[in-house]
Design a protein around this motif. Structure first.
Motif, PDB file in Angstrom:
ATOM      1  N   TYR A 204       0.818  -1.212   0.000  1.00 24.46           N
ATOM      2  CA  TYR A 204       0.000   0.000   0.000  1.00 24.46           C
ATOM      3  C   TYR A 204       0.856   1.269   0.000  1.00 24.46           C
ATOM      4  CZ  TYR A 204      -4.152  -2.840   0.629  1.00 24.46           C
ATOM      5  OH  TYR A 204      -5.169  -3.741   0.424  1.00 24.46           O
ATOM      6  N   VAL A 205       1.995   1.239   0.664  1.00 26.73           N
ATOM      7  CA  VAL A 205       2.903   2.386   0.610  1.00 26.73           C
ATOM      8  C   VAL A 205       3.377   2.615  -0.820  1.00 26.73           C
ATOM      9  CG1 VAL A 205       5.206   3.200   1.268  1.00 26.73           C
ATOM     10  CG2 VAL A 205       3.679   2.256   3.000  1.00 26.73           C
ATOM     11  N   THR A 206       3.704   1.535  -1.508  1.00 23.51           N
ATOM     12  CA  THR A 206       4.184   1.639  -2.883  1.00 23.51           C
ATOM     13  C   THR A 206       3.100   2.155  -3.818  1.00 23.51           C
ATOM     14  OG1 THR A 206       5.638  -0.245  -2.464  1.00 23.51           O
ATOM     15  CG2 THR A 206       5.312   0.393  -4.755  1.00 23.51           C
ATOM     16  N   VAL A 207       1.874   1.676  -3.654  1.00 23.87           N
ATOM     17  CA  VAL A 207       0.778   2.124  -4.506  1.00 23.87           C
ATOM     18  C   VAL A 207       0.477   3.601  -4.256  1.00 23.87           C
ATOM     19  CG1 VAL A 207      -1.681   1.840  -5.016  1.00 23.87           C
ATOM     20  CG2 VAL A 207      -0.234  -0.162  -4.704  1.00 23.87           C
ATOM     21  N   ILE A 208       0.532   4.025  -3.010  1.00 23.28           N
ATOM     22  CA  ILE A 208       0.317   5.444  -2.701  1.00 23.28           C
ATOM     23  C   ILE A 208       1.399   6.298  -3.360  1.00 23.28           C
ATOM     24  CG2 ILE A 208       0.354   7.160  -0.844  1.00 23.28           C
ATOM     25  CD1 ILE A 208      -0.983   5.050   0.940  1.00 23.28           C
ATOM     26  N   MET A 209       2.648   5.842  -3.300  1.00 22.14           N
ATOM     27  CA  MET A 209       3.733   6.550  -3.975  1.00 22.14           C
ATOM     28  C   MET A 209       3.496   6.603  -5.478  1.00 22.14           C
ATOM     29  SD  MET A 209       7.208   5.240  -2.059  1.00 22.14           S
ATOM     30  CE  MET A 209       8.209   6.129  -3.255  1.00 22.14           C
ATOM     31  N   CYS A 210       3.014   5.503  -6.031  1.00 20.22           N
ATOM     32  CA  CYS A 210       2.718   5.440  -7.459  1.00 20.22           C
ATOM     33  C   CYS A 210       1.707   6.506  -7.856  1.00 20.22           C
ATOM     34  CB  CYS A 210       2.188   4.044  -7.802  1.00 20.22           C
ATOM     35  SG  CYS A 210       1.604   3.829  -9.491  1.00 20.22           S
ATOM     36  N   ILE A 211       0.658   6.658  -7.057  1.00 19.58           N
ATOM     37  CA  ILE A 211      -0.386   7.639  -7.355  1.00 19.58           C
ATOM     38  C   ILE A 211       0.136   9.065  -7.155  1.00 19.58           C
ATOM     39  CG2 ILE A 211      -2.654   8.496  -6.647  1.00 19.58           C
ATOM     40  CD1 ILE A 211      -3.336   5.597  -5.853  1.00 19.58           C
ATOM     41  N   LEU A 212       0.822   9.295  -6.053  1.00 20.73           N
ATOM     42  CA  LEU A 212       1.309  10.644  -5.750  1.00 20.73           C
ATOM     43  C   LEU A 212       2.317  11.125  -6.794  1.00 20.73           C
ATOM     44  CD1 LEU A 212       1.756  10.525  -1.854  1.00 20.73           C
ATOM     45  CD2 LEU A 212      -0.094  11.556  -3.180  1.00 20.73           C
ATOM     46  N   ARG A 213       3.136  10.226  -7.310  1.00 22.19           N
ATOM     47  CA  ARG A 213       4.115  10.627  -8.322  1.00 22.19           C
ATOM     48  C   ARG A 213       3.453  10.893  -9.667  1.00 22.19           C
ATOM     49  NH1 ARG A 213       7.623   7.581 -10.181  1.00 22.19           N
ATOM     50  NH2 ARG A 213       9.403   8.990 -10.373  1.00 22.19           N
ATOM     51  N   ALA A 214       2.233  10.385  -9.860  1.00 29.38           N
ATOM     52  CA  ALA A 214       1.533  10.616 -11.126  1.00 29.38           C
ATOM     53  C   ALA A 214       0.835  11.971 -11.153  1.00 29.38           C
ATOM     54  CB  ALA A 214       0.513   9.507 -11.363  1.00 29.38           C
ATOM     55  N   ILE A 215       0.439  12.471  -9.993  1.00 26.05           N
ATOM     56  CA  ILE A 215      -0.317  13.724  -9.944  1.00 26.05           C
ATOM     57  C   ILE A 215       0.444  14.885 -10.585  1.00 26.05           C
ATOM     58  CG2 ILE A 215      -1.307  15.462  -8.396  1.00 26.05           C
ATOM     59  CD1 ILE A 215      -2.092  13.160  -6.525  1.00 26.05           C
ATOM     60  N   PRO A 216       1.734  15.106 -10.256  1.00 27.65           N
ATOM     61  CA  PRO A 216       2.461  16.206 -10.923  1.00 27.65           C
ATOM     62  C   PRO A 216       2.573  16.014 -12.432  1.00 27.65           C
ATOM     63  CG  PRO A 216       3.628  15.485  -8.956  1.00 27.65           C
ATOM     64  CD  PRO A 216       2.560  14.473  -9.211  1.00 27.65           C
ATOM     65  N   ILE A 217       2.670  14.766 -12.882  1.00 26.73           N
ATOM     66  CA  ILE A 217       2.755  14.520 -14.325  1.00 26.73           C
ATOM     67  C   ILE A 217       1.469  14.958 -15.011  1.00 26.73           C
ATOM     68  CG2 ILE A 217       2.996  12.743 -16.108  1.00 26.73           C
ATOM     69  CD1 ILE A 217       4.731  11.159 -14.204  1.00 26.73           C
ATOM     70  N   PHE A 218       0.322  14.585 -14.433  1.00 20.49           N
ATOM     71  CA  PHE A 218      -0.960  14.977 -15.016  1.00 20.49           C
ATOM     72  C   PHE A 218      -1.130  16.499 -14.996  1.00 20.49           C
ATOM     73  CE2 PHE A 218      -2.672  10.672 -13.399  1.00 20.49           C
ATOM     74  CZ  PHE A 218      -2.134  10.035 -14.494  1.00 20.49           C
ATOM     75  N   TRP A 219      -0.788  17.109 -13.885  1.00 23.88           N
ATOM     76  CA  TRP A 219      -0.980  18.559 -13.758  1.00 23.88           C
ATOM     77  C   TRP A 219      -0.033  19.326 -14.673  1.00 23.88           C
ATOM     78  CZ3 TRP A 219      -4.373  21.924 -12.356  1.00 23.88           C
ATOM     79  CH2 TRP A 219      -3.992  23.254 -12.131  1.00 23.88           C
ATOM     80  N   GLU A 220       1.223  18.930 -14.670  1.00 24.41           N
ATOM     81  CA  GLU A 220       2.211  19.646 -15.479  1.00 24.41           C
ATOM     82  C   GLU A 220       2.000  19.431 -16.972  1.00 24.41           C
ATOM     83  OE1 GLU A 220       5.194  21.533 -14.739  1.00 24.41           O
ATOM     84  OE2 GLU A 220       4.142  21.832 -12.854  1.00 24.41           O
ATOM     85  N   SER A 221       1.335  18.359 -17.329  1.00 21.94           N
ATOM     86  CA  SER A 221       1.176  18.031 -18.747  1.00 21.94           C
ATOM     87  C   SER A 221      -0.223  18.331 -19.264  1.00 21.94           C
ATOM     88  CB  SER A 221       1.489  16.545 -18.971  1.00 21.94           C
ATOM     89  OG  SER A 221       2.779  16.230 -18.502  1.00 21.94           O
ATOM     90  N   ARG A 222      -0.995  19.072 -18.504  1.00 24.45           N
ATOM     91  CA  ARG A 222      -2.349  19.382 -18.947  1.00 24.45           C
ATOM     92  C   ARG A 222      -2.339  20.164 -20.251  1.00 24.45           C
ATOM     93  NH1 ARG A 222      -0.718  22.791 -15.075  1.00 24.45           N
ATOM     94  NH2 ARG A 222      -1.234  25.024 -15.228  1.00 24.45           N
TER      95      ARG A 222
END
Length: 215
Positions: free
Chosen positions: A183-201
């Motif tokens: 679960y720690v790894t999956v949370i990291m996976c999601i959190l690291r994706a958020i900046p990619i989505f926001w920065e690449s809008r």
């Protein structure tokens, strides 16, 4: 070229390791060791590319594709085996598809996921998603999870063989620690994706109009 061969080799080995995990005690020990080798090869291909001076944009994308296949294969396998919910690989795979879509659009515009030509704009996003430190931390976390789950499968096979020194308490504790790591790894996976989505809008939401042809 050598780095790309290493990347392709990792993909072959991951399927071999999953098959070995379905077998007996000693096979699972070998599969766990092979998993550690696969993870080491992930770092080795980059080292080889830099040493030989063969680093390229295509090599970077192939490395990402190889990482994605290895990562998703392990998540799907462990979920199929029944260690955790199938929702976990679904989240990881969906996140991977979306980030790879963004990177493909950026690559078509001459930008890369990492390095000087990265499509990420802010320093925070570059640090969280594109820096070697962040990628290394996330990579180590995934490595620990997959190796730990492999160790759990070894314990499971050992108990089936009737090893008396492996108690239920240690077996359950190993599982609980493994799930916490998952679960720690999956949370990291999601959190690291958020900046990619926001920065690449700007890449996903930009409107492409056909050029006007003068009559």
């Amino acid at each position: 070229m050598g780095a790309n061969i290493i990347t392709l080799g990792r993909i072959v080995l991951v399927f071999l390791s999953m098959w070995m995990f379905t077998l007996g005690f000693y096979w699972r020990i070998s599969a766990t060791l092979l998993t550690a080798i696969i993870i080491y090869l992930d770092a080795l291909d980059g080292i080889v590319a830099r040493k030989l001076g063969t680093a390229s944009d295509f090599g970077a994308l192939l490395d990402i594709a190889g990482d994605r296949i290895v990562e998703c294969a392990y998540w799907i396998f462990f979920a199929w085996y029944g260690l955790f919910s199938f929702w976990i690989p679904i989240v990881v795979v969906a996140r991977g598809f979306m980030t790879d879509l963004i990177r493909s659009v950026a690559f078509a515009k001459g930008q890369t996921p990492f390095g000087k030509k990265t499509h990420l704009r802010s320093q925070l996003a570059r640090f969280l998603c594109a820096s070697r430190f962040s990628r290394a931390v996330y990579g180590v976390t995934k490595a620990v999870v997959f190796i730990w789950l492999g160790f759990f499968l070894i314990l499971e096979a050992a108990m089936k063989r009737g090893f008396p020194h492996i108690g239920r308490v240690y077996y359950k504790l190993t599982y609980d620690i493994g799930m916490a790591l998952v679960y720690v790894t999956v949370i990291m996976c999601i959190l690291r994706a958020i900046p990619i989505f926001w920065e690449s809008r700007h890449l996903l939401l930009a409107k492409e109009y056909p050029s006007k042809v003068d009559n």
